[in-house]
Design an enzyme around this catalytic site. Structure first.
Site, short mmCIF file in Angstrom:
data_model
loop_
_atom_site.label_atom_id
_atom_site.label_comp_id
_atom_site.label_asym_id
_atom_site.label_seq_id
_atom_site.Cartn_x
_atom_site.Cartn_y
_atom_site.Cartn_z
N HIS A 1 -4.06 1.90 -6.89
CA HIS A 1 -2.77 1.35 -6.49
C HIS A 1 -2.60 -0.10 -6.94
CE1 HIS A 1 -1.21 4.47 -3.70
NE2 HIS A 1 -2.49 4.78 -3.59
N CYS B 1 -0.88 7.13 -8.14
CA CYS B 1 -1.48 8.02 -7.14
C CYS B 1 -0.68 9.32 -7.03
CB CYS B 1 -1.59 7.28 -5.80
SG CYS B 1 -2.67 8.12 -4.62
N GLU C 1 0.10 -1.81 -6.84
CA GLU C 1 1.01 -2.50 -5.93
C GLU C 1 0.32 -2.93 -4.64
OE1 GLU C 1 0.59 0.60 -6.04
OE2 GLU C 1 1.06 1.56 -4.14
#
Lengths: 237, 98
Positions: free
Chosen positions: A196, A85, A198
């Site tokens: 994302h 990002c 994560e």
């Protein structure tokens, strides 16, 4: 495998990335942007957030942080770098991956779940993704509209540097060219993506598909002997 | 050392999607304006440089424009020199460098 997660002023996904890297089995540390030292990290993660408040252009001020010289050297030596990002925006501004990230076509901050097609599974980032699998991950960005002029875009495709595209049913959230969500540098060792991984690292978050990428990185570096590693780099070219 | 002031105007390149410009344009009917087209939104950076020569000051600004203020892949820029705006300099009249 040692993972270093860079913290810029305004990063806000650094702890999430640290947590996910540890879940994937890595030793992981935070790296403050003012110290041009990667503390022996084999994989450097530039996390999501709003480094320097996204002032001027997203990612451009972070590009000049002292640690970015070390990140550039690391990439030059064939080290692994993952920009997520805002981290992707930093990589693009630094010229470590091709292209630029423009304001979303919708002009809105786009957040929600997307699906990603994985264009290549022979890379250090994706080798653990099962064939035919699309990845479900969240996006949350205002400037995620990937752009590269047409002739260079064709070169990018030809060289196999498009790694992720937005796929149905949600489709493309930001109007990026050719639905591109993530790209590789020419060496195949530096990757930037808008979604994302994560934030998709445990089932309780709604998806753990992001772990396929993190485990590809972490387990690959641990299991792959040096000679084999170079073969994978060749394959990624 | 002399002070020089500059403005750098940064605009999205021709053909690059400019959603801000489009949004501004789409708001114009709300102002009962229907004869304005091709709205583009850019950015202007003003700065003061201390340098021995105008030429070296300008070179520095050009460098900053290409490396920092604008992204050459998606934006163009133009550098213009401004009069010094400091009251003392302005009052001195002849001392104003342009």
């Amino acid at each position: 495998v040692k993972v270093g997660v860079v913290v810029f002023p305004g990063s806000n996904c650094d702890r999430d990335a640290l947590h996910a890297a540890r879940l994937a089995g890595a030793e992981a540390v935070l790296l403050w942007h003012e110290t041009p030292d990667l503390a022996g990290s084999e994989l450097v993660v530039l996390p999501g957030g709003f480094a320097y408040g996204d002032y001027l252009r997203a990612g451009v001020l972070a590009r000049f942080s002292p640690i970015m010289r070390a990140v550039g050297d690391h990439a030059e030596r064939g080290g692994l770098v993952l920009g997520i990002c805002n981290g992707f925006q930093v990589l693009a501004e630094a010229g470590l991956v091709p292209g630029a990230l423009l304001r979303n076509r919708s002009l809105r901050f786009e957040h929600g779940w997307v699906r990603l097609s994985v264009e290549r599974r022979d890379t250090r980032f994706t080798w653990k993704v099962p064939q035919g699998t699309t990845l479900r991950m969240p996006v949350a960005h205002g400037e995620g509209c990937y752009f590269l002029p047409e002739p260079e875009l064709d070169d990018l495709e030809r060289r196999g540097q498009v790694l992720f595209r937005y796929a149905p049913p949600e489709g493309n959230p930001n109007g990026s060219v050719r639905d591109i969500a993530g790209v590789l540098d020419a060496s195949g060792r530096v990757c930037g993506l808008m979604p994302h991984p994560e934030r998709a690292s445990e089932p309780i978050l709604g998806s753990d598909d992001g772990m396929l990428l993190l485990r590809s990185l972490v387990e690959g570096a641990a299991e792959t002997p040096p000679q084999r590693r170079s073969a994978i780099v060749e394959a990624a070219r | 050392v002399t002070r020089f002031r500059f403005a750098v105007s940064v605009m999205p390149k021709e053909g690059i999607l400019d959603p801000q410009g489009r949004a501004v344009e789409q708001s114009l009917p709300h102002l009962r304006v229907d004869n304005v087209r091709d709205v583009r939104v850019g950015r202007r950076v003003e700065l003061m440089v201390e340098a021995d020569h105008r030429e070296s000051a300008r070179q520095l600004v050009e460098r900053l424009a290409g490396e920092l203020f604008a992204n050459p892949l998606i934006e163009t820029w133009a550098v213009e020199e401004l009069p010094l705006a400091e009251p003392a300099a302005a009052a001195a009249g002849a001392g104003v460098r342009r």
